[in-house]
Design a protein around this motif. Structure first.
Motif, PDB file in Angstrom:
ATOM      1  N   TRP A 125       0.813  -1.215   0.000  1.00 36.65           N
ATOM      2  CA  TRP A 125       0.000   0.000   0.000  1.00 36.65           C
ATOM      3  C   TRP A 125       0.851   1.270   0.000  1.00 36.65           C
ATOM      4  CZ3 TRP A 125      -1.099   4.167   3.256  1.00 36.65           C
ATOM      5  CH2 TRP A 125      -2.251   4.894   2.915  1.00 36.65           C
ATOM      6  N   ASN A 126       0.567   2.132  -0.957  1.00 34.27           N
ATOM      7  CA  ASN A 126       1.169   3.460  -1.058  1.00 34.27           C
ATOM      8  C   ASN A 126       2.675   3.422  -1.270  1.00 34.27           C
ATOM      9  OD1 ASN A 126       0.741   6.199  -1.311  1.00 34.27           O
ATOM     10  ND2 ASN A 126       1.078   6.610   0.867  1.00 34.27           N
ATOM     11  N   LEU A 155      -0.119   1.958  -5.981  1.00 34.88           N
ATOM     12  CA  LEU A 155      -0.165   2.885  -4.846  1.00 34.88           C
ATOM     13  C   LEU A 155      -1.258   2.553  -3.837  1.00 34.88           C
ATOM     14  CD1 LEU A 155       0.751   6.183  -6.717  1.00 34.88           C
ATOM     15  CD2 LEU A 155       2.213   4.777  -5.253  1.00 34.88           C
ATOM     16  N   THR A 156      -2.278   3.416  -3.703  1.00 31.59           N
ATOM     17  CA  THR A 156      -3.211   3.291  -2.579  1.00 31.59           C
ATOM     18  C   THR A 156      -4.463   2.468  -2.868  1.00 31.59           C
ATOM     19  OG1 THR A 156      -4.296   5.377  -3.180  1.00 31.59           O
ATOM     20  CG2 THR A 156      -2.467   5.494  -1.613  1.00 31.59           C
ATOM     21  N   THR A 157      -4.533   1.780  -4.016  1.00 30.85           N
ATOM     22  CA  THR A 157      -5.714   0.947  -4.254  1.00 30.85           C
ATOM     23  C   THR A 157      -5.724  -0.271  -3.342  1.00 30.85           C
ATOM     24  OG1 THR A 157      -6.980  -0.275  -5.922  1.00 30.85           O
ATOM     25  CG2 THR A 157      -4.581  -0.407  -6.063  1.00 30.85           C
ATOM     26  N   MET A 169     -11.192   7.447  -0.325  1.00 30.24           N
ATOM     27  CA  MET A 169      -9.869   7.175  -0.887  1.00 30.24           C
ATOM     28  C   MET A 169     -10.025   6.584  -2.282  1.00 30.24           C
ATOM     29  SD  MET A 169      -6.735   4.869   0.684  1.00 30.24           S
ATOM     30  CE  MET A 169      -7.640   3.319   0.534  1.00 30.24           C
ATOM     31  N   ARG A 170      -9.837   7.436  -3.296  1.00 28.35           N
ATOM     32  CA  ARG A 170      -9.917   7.007  -4.688  1.00 28.35           C
ATOM     33  C   ARG A 170      -8.527   7.102  -5.281  1.00 28.35           C
ATOM     34  NH1 ARG A 170     -15.700   8.194  -7.019  1.00 28.35           N
ATOM     35  NH2 ARG A 170     -16.880   8.403  -5.074  1.00 28.35           N
ATOM     36  N   TRP A 171      -7.900   5.961  -5.550  1.00 24.16           N
ATOM     37  CA  TRP A 171      -6.522   5.973  -6.038  1.00 24.16           C
ATOM     38  C   TRP A 171      -6.434   6.514  -7.458  1.00 24.16           C
ATOM     39  CZ3 TRP A 171      -3.574   3.248  -9.781  1.00 24.16           C
ATOM     40  CH2 TRP A 171      -4.340   2.492 -10.655  1.00 24.16           C
ATOM     41  N   ASN A 172      -7.567   6.422  -8.230  1.00 23.59           N
ATOM     42  CA  ASN A 172      -7.604   6.841  -9.614  1.00 23.59           C
ATOM     43  C   ASN A 172      -9.070   7.008  -9.999  1.00 23.59           C
ATOM     44  OD1 ASN A 172      -7.316   6.425 -12.766  1.00 23.59           O
ATOM     45  ND2 ASN A 172      -5.239   6.669 -12.002  1.00 23.59           N
ATOM     46  N   GLY A 176      -9.320   0.310  -8.553  1.00 23.07           N
ATOM     47  CA  GLY A 176      -8.133  -0.461  -8.885  1.00 23.07           C
ATOM     48  C   GLY A 176      -8.400  -1.799  -9.543  1.00 23.07           C
TER      49      GLY A 176
END
Length: 344
Positions: A125-126, A155-157, A169-172, A176
């Protein structure tokens, strides 16, 4: 994102060839006495050398995404494209970078029918995609065993399939898991001719990446021949106050169906079909070791010895690069047990 780093502080992974002689050999002997004879030959069985293998589709999930199907006999004609041996860095799928490593012993001009084996590598994560190769001897084992490495920047997905009004928390722009299935894998297949059905495709991930291994395998049944997951989390309902899960799915107490539905690998264990190597350090202070053990027990309960599932509790190991490095030899040996379909 300090709020979300409370829990993850380091790295997070086919007729019989029935030849009907309908143009049958008729042997007609016309005798003066008007006698007539004939012989029919049909249905002479022979073996087939061009069998179409149909991936198993889980009977418990009608809407499970199905991988692209190709005639396996054509796979040996596929060559790697848009990549050279060594590192191919900072490539892009949409706005997501990835690195691609091709081992130096790969020869795309070879007449061999061997398909380039691939590991799709998922980081914790991250942490950047480079951490796997910076902190472990992953590239060395890729060279030794002749594997290509694909490292997307995840990353954060947490490999979620959807976002919700409560998602913080939306990684994109795409969740993901949806990105990997709908954008990343198809691009690898089209751009590089990698991760093709029938090839030796494997998964490797750590922590949230380990969770990703399970969810990607479930969402792409039959595409991967084996996977390895280190210190992943598979039954988030057993961690109802987890900050990362809450940041995506909302509160467990308000939305338990999100925590126990499509994105819950353990609840989906009846669908499982991929050989899996699980390992977890007994001293892991980030993800409880019970997450891997309970997932293993659920898989064995539903599949017994029909699917190879290994679980290794690593005494005194933590949630770190030393733990990963120690397990890599075992992982590549495990992957070698499950080659792609042999093509004559």
């Amino acid at each position: 994102m300090n709020h979300y780093s409370k829990r993850r502080s380091l790295l997070r992974h086919f007729s019989v060839k029935g030849i009907h002689y309908l143009g049958i050999s008729w042997l007609c002997f016309f005798v003066i006495t008007a006698c007539s004879q004939f012989e029919v030959a049909k249905n002479a069985p022979t073996s087939t050398t061009n069998q179409q293998i149909q991936p198993m589709i889980s009977p418990t999930r009608e809407n499970s995404p199905k991988p692209i199907r190709e005639n396996p006999a054509d796979l040996h004609k596929i060559e790697l494209t848009e990549a050279t041996t060594g590192w191919n860095k900072n490539l892009m799928v949409d706005d997501v970078p990835y690195d691609l490593y091709i081992p130096p012993n790969y020869n795309k001009n070879s007449d061999s029918h061997q398909i380039l084996p691939v590991v799709l590598v998922l980081p914790g994560w991250n942490y950047p995609r480079t951490r796997w190769v910076e902190d472990t001897p992953l590239a060395e084992y890729a060279n030794q065993y002749g594997y290509a490495l694909i490292l997307p920047e995840m990353l954060t997905t947490i490999y979620e399939s959807a976002y919700y009004p409560e998602t913080e928390m939306r990684w994109n722009s795409l969740p993901g898991g949806k990105f990997i299935q709908e954008r990343f894998i198809p691009t690898m297949q089209q751009r590089h001719h990698l991760l093709k059905p029938g090839s030796h495709n494997t998964l490797l991930g750590f922590s949230t990446g380990g969770r990703g291994v399970a969810l990607i395998a479930l969402e792409n049944p039959g595409l991967f021949v084996a996977g390895a997951s280190f210190a992943g989390d598979f039954s988030q309902e057993n961690l109802p106050n987890d900050n990362l899960m809450t940041a995506v799915y909302g509160s467990f107490y308000q939305f338990p169906e999100r925590w126990t539905g499509r994105d819950n690998p353990q609840r989906r264990s009846p669908e499982w079909m991929m050989p899996l190597y699980l390992a977890h350090g007994t001293d892991d202070a980030i993800v409880p070791p019970e997450q891997s053990r309970l997932f293993y027990e659920a898989l064995v309960q539903h599949h017994g010895e029909n699917i190879t599932i290994e679980y290794h509790a690593i005494a005194s190991a933590g949630h770190d690069a030393d733990f990963l490095s120690q397990q890599l030899p075992n992982v590549f040996n495990f992957f070698q047990k499950f080659p792609q379909q042999v093509i004559d």
